[in-house]
Enzyme design. Structure first.
Site, PDB file in Angstrom:
ATOM      1  CG  HIS A 146      -0.272  -0.231   2.523  1.00 37.76           C
ATOM      2  ND1 HIS A 146       0.592   0.682   3.078  1.00 37.76           N
ATOM      3  CD2 HIS A 146      -0.336  -1.274   3.393  1.00 37.76           C
ATOM      4  CE1 HIS A 146       1.025   0.234   4.245  1.00 37.76           C
ATOM      5  NE2 HIS A 146       0.491  -0.954   4.455  1.00 37.76           N
TER       6      HIS A 146
ATOM      7  CG  HIS B 254       4.221  -1.696   2.096  1.00 39.15           C
ATOM      8  ND1 HIS B 254       2.899  -2.074   2.054  1.00 39.15           N
ATOM      9  CD2 HIS B 254       4.769  -2.353   3.133  1.00 39.15           C
ATOM     10  CE1 HIS B 254       2.663  -2.931   3.027  1.00 39.15           C
ATOM     11  NE2 HIS B 254       3.779  -3.116   3.707  1.00 39.15           N
TER      12      HIS B 254
END
Length: 291
Positions: free
Chosen positions: A34, A37
């Site tokens: 997501h 990250h």
């Protein structure tokens, strides 16, 4: 972008870069990527010559009754996101590559792993420290990037790297949040619509405490009360504590040094964690600058 699945391939792909003195950045993940990250990835791409992302759902950090079998996975989408973000190399090993038959050596973290999540997830940080140590040895990065949302994890990893003389820098990146304040997490995918709405209470409490702190409130009890008030929307609260950012020891009385307010609990069957860092020196600097 290249994708490899074995340690031998990983080392082979990185050998030339290492000989050339290129800076290598590592972003360890469990996949289902997501924006949190991807923020880590972009930080690595900005300051390193080569960025490696590892995608591995690590079984040793899950307890017997936790969500290892149901942890969200979407490797094809993960690879697409890595490619778009400028990743050079993705390491996607299977369990047997990380823990081959006969594996028996683990990293035992110290007191930093005992409070907070450590008290509720016995063995969790042993698994985290072990897999991260292995990834550090495999990749041999110059920098490794972690999100502040996993506050205790970062503290454990940083201490491990320091204690074991690992020649790298552990870089902490601020928590990335949804528009409504919820900290981004792969486990947010578990939340039903009504649960997702209730999950906002966690950040609402933390933000209330931060607002009071920025206005001069220094009482740990008052700050905890402000953070606790909205948490009645949770199904259960495991902990809500103010801890020293270095030692993770509980802070009571007046907050006179950098601390973190850390919270964990359940919305439905989903365990969520979050935190904010409060620094009196930084707050004082903001006030003097504004004046």
């Amino acid at each position: 972008m290249e994708t490899v699945t074995t340690v031998a391939e990983l080392r082979q792909r990185l050998a030339a870069s290492r000989r050339a003195g290129r800076r290598i950045g590592l972003v360890p993940t469990m996949g289902y990527l997501h924006e949190g990250h991807l923020t880590l990835v972009r930080e690595s791409v900005a300051v390193c010559d080569v960025t490696v992302v590892s995608i591995f759902v690590n079984p040793t950090q899950f307890g017997a009754n936790e969500d290892l079998s149901t942890y969200p996975r979407d490797p094809d989408r993960d690879l697409d996101l890595c490619r778009e973000a400028g990743v050079d190399l993705v390491f996607m090993p299977d369990v047997g590559e990380i823990y081959p038959e006969g594996f028996q050596t683990y990293v035992e973290p110290g007191p930093l792993a005992e409070p907070l999540c450590g008290a509720y997830r016995p063995g969790h940080f042993r698994g985290v420290a072990t897999v991260v140590a292995k990834l550090f040895n495999m990749v041999q990065p110059d920098k490794a990037f972690f999100g502040r949302k996993d506050f205790q994890q970062v503290a454990v990893v940083r201490r491990m790297a320091r204690d074991l003389d690992m020649p790298l820098e552990v870089v902490t990146v601020d928590t990335v949040r949804e528009r409504d304040g919820i900290a981004m997490s792969s486990r947010n995918a578990y939340l039903a619509a009504d649960e997702r709405a209730r999950a906002r209470c966690i950040s609402q409490g933390l933000f209330a405490a931060r607002t009071a702190f920025d206005k001069g409130e220094r009482g740990a009890g008052t700050l905890l009360d402000l953070a606790r008030a909205p948490l009645s929307a949770m199904d259960s609260v495991q902990y809500l504590e103010i801890v020293d950012t270095e030692t993770l020891e509980t802070v009571a009385g007046e907050v006179d040094r950098p601390v973190a307010i850390c919270v964990a609990g359940y919305i439905g069957k989903t365990r969520l964690i979050d935190n904010i860092v409060l620094d009196p020196a930084a707050a004082a600097s903001k006030v003097s600058t504004a004046a």
